[in-house]
Design a protein around this motif. Structure first.
Motif: not given
Length: 162
Positions: A98-105
């Motif tokens: 995952l790229a920076d600051h990508v989170k599972v919603k």
């Protein structure tokens, strides 16, 4: 997708049943099939085909910039012999960077499809910001020797009158 048939080896070997079972149930990198979609500037979705897996057999783990999707089938309770294995129902582990600051919603398992919604949430202090530029010279007072070299802001060019 490659599938190996170990049946000819069963005829010529003795005592290697556990080895062949491990090979048939090993982790495959090309399975399960998946799609990656971009739904907006900061919204993404990973959809995986995990037919035959229940909620308790699929695990989703985000560790820093890695998202791991792990499928572990429970052992079959029935003592049966499969004569033909046409369904791909093996264990799997798929890792996404995952790229920076990508989170599972959110994550949802429905009709054999695992949908994982991702969002990029950049902190305010890291977002670009517009800085206003003023036209007045603000700052430290000039030294007497620097006055000759100072540039006047908002000054009209001097014109000679005839």
């Amino acid at each position: 997708m490659r599938s190996f048939d170990y049946a000819p080896l069963y005829r010529t070997t003795v005592g290697f049943d556990r080895l062949f079972d491990m090979l048939e149930n090993s982790v495959r990198s090309d399975w399960p099939p998946y799609n990656i979609e971009k739904n907006g500037d900061n919204d993404y979705r990973i959809t995986m085909a995990v037919a035959g897996f229940g909620l308790d057999e699929v695990e989703l783990v985000q560790n820093g910039p890695e998202l791991s999707v792990i499928g572990q089938r429970k052992p079959d309770q029935e003592n049966r012999e499969i004569l033909h294995r046409g369904l791909a129902i093996g264990n799997f582990k798929q890792v996404f960077k995952l790229a920076d600051h990508v989170k599972v919603k959110a994550a949802n398992l429905q009709n054999g499809l695992l949908s994982v919604d991702l969002v990029r949430e950049v902190p305010e202090e890291l977002k670009p910001r517009r800085i206003e530029i003023s036209s007045e010279a603000k700052g430290l007072p000039l030294k007497k020797s620097d006055k000759k070299e100072a540039i006047k802001l908002n000054a009209e060019p001097e014109r000679e009158v005839a």
